[in-house]
Design a protein around this motif. Sequence first.
Motif, mmCIF file in Angstrom:
data_model
loop_
_atom_site.group_PDB
_atom_site.id
_atom_site.type_symbol
_atom_site.label_atom_id
_atom_site.label_comp_id
_atom_site.label_asym_id
_atom_site.label_seq_id
_atom_site.Cartn_x
_atom_site.Cartn_y
_atom_site.Cartn_z
ATOM 1 N N UNK A 167 0.690 -1.525 -0.386
ATOM 2 C CA UNK A 167 0.395 0.420 -0.032
ATOM 3 C C UNK A 167 0.968 1.432 -0.106
ATOM 4 N N UNK A 168 1.456 1.367 1.021
ATOM 5 C CA UNK A 168 2.607 2.086 1.333
ATOM 6 C C UNK A 168 3.054 2.886 -0.726
ATOM 7 N N UNK A 169 3.885 1.799 -1.196
ATOM 8 C CA UNK A 169 4.238 2.190 -2.397
ATOM 9 C C UNK A 169 3.337 2.307 -3.489
ATOM 10 N N UNK A 170 2.378 1.548 -3.387
ATOM 11 C CA UNK A 170 1.204 2.093 -4.453
ATOM 12 C C UNK A 170 1.158 3.570 -4.701
ATOM 13 N N UNK A 171 0.898 3.758 -2.421
ATOM 14 C CA UNK A 171 0.249 5.368 -2.938
ATOM 15 C C UNK A 171 1.347 6.472 -3.201
ATOM 16 N N UNK A 172 3.010 5.744 -3.825
ATOM 17 C CA UNK A 172 3.309 6.733 -4.489
ATOM 18 C C UNK A 172 4.272 6.107 -5.229
ATOM 19 N N UNK A 173 3.959 5.977 -6.469
ATOM 20 C CA UNK A 173 3.839 5.395 -7.587
ATOM 21 C C UNK A 173 5.130 6.612 -8.136
ATOM 22 N N UNK A 174 5.857 5.842 -8.929
ATOM 23 C CA UNK A 174 7.103 6.358 -9.222
ATOM 24 C C UNK A 174 8.000 6.845 -8.385
ATOM 25 N N UNK A 175 7.878 6.385 -7.860
ATOM 26 C CA UNK A 175 9.400 6.989 -6.633
ATOM 27 C C UNK A 175 9.928 6.025 -6.019
ATOM 28 N N UNK A 176 10.624 5.938 -6.357
ATOM 29 C CA UNK A 176 11.941 5.048 -5.865
ATOM 30 C C UNK A 176 12.214 5.322 -4.085
ATOM 31 N N UNK A 177 12.279 3.951 -3.233
ATOM 32 C CA UNK A 177 12.350 4.103 -1.902
ATOM 33 C C UNK A 177 13.414 2.839 -1.927
ATOM 34 N N UNK A 178 15.007 3.552 -0.727
ATOM 35 C CA UNK A 178 15.581 2.521 -0.622
ATOM 36 C C UNK A 178 14.751 1.663 0.670
#
Length: 231
Positions: A167-178
Motif C-alpha cells: 500500500x505504501x509503495x502504491x500510494x507513492x507510485x514512480x518514486x524510488x525508495x531505498x
Amino acid sequence: MDDKKLLIVEDEVSIAELEKDYLELSGFTVDIENDGTEGLNRALSEDYDLIILDIMLPGTDGFEICRRVREVKNTPILMVTAKKEDIDKIRGLGLGADDYITKPFSPSELVARVKAHLSRYERLTGAEKNANDIIEIRGIKIDKTARRVWVNGVEKAFTTKEFDLLTFLAEHPNRVFTKEELFREIWDMDSIGDIATVTVHIKKIREKIEYNTAKPQYIETIWGVGYRFKI
Ligand code: CA
C-alpha cells in the motif's frame, strides 16, 4: 456542466474547430491538438475531464494514445472514426475506450455523448469517494479500509506487513525508495530486524501480484537504490 475541460485530438483542423465551437457553446473549456504525439503528451501531462480522440493521426495514432492514457488515467475517452473496421478494433482490443462515434456525426450528437459520459463518470467517481478508500492501479485494487487486495479481480491474502508495504509503495507510485526508507516506514524504528526483511517481503508480494516475478510489472527493482511501484 461547469468547469469541465476537454481535449480534442484531431488532425483535420476544420472538424476540430467545429467540435470545439459546439462544445464551448455548451459551456466546456476545450483544447485542441492536431498531432497524435503532442495530443498524447498533453493528455498525460494535463488533467482533462474527457478526451475526444480521432484514430488516424500523424505521430501517434488514436489506438496507441488510448492505450497509453489508460495505463495511468481513467479519463473518459470518446473515439472518433471514419472507418467501419476501426469499430471492431476498438471493441476487440480492449483498449479501454468508453465509446466511439462515427464520422460524419452531427455536432449535437457529439455534445450529447460528451455530456452522457461526463455524468456517468461523475456518478462512478462520486460513488467511489463515498465508499472505502480504494487504490486502483492497472489490474491491482487495494481496499485500504477493509485491508483487502485483488489482482485482476482475484482476491489475494497478504500479511499485515506485506499489505502495509504494498500500500505504501502504491500510494507513492514512480518514486524510488531505498530498503532503509521502506524498513523505517513499515517497521518500527526499534524493531528487531534488518533491511533484508524488506527484500523478503517484496519477494512475497511479487509472488502474489506479478504475472512473472522475473520481470516485475508493478514493483521494480532499481539496482543499487531500492524499489518503486511503476504506473
Ligand atoms: Ca484523422
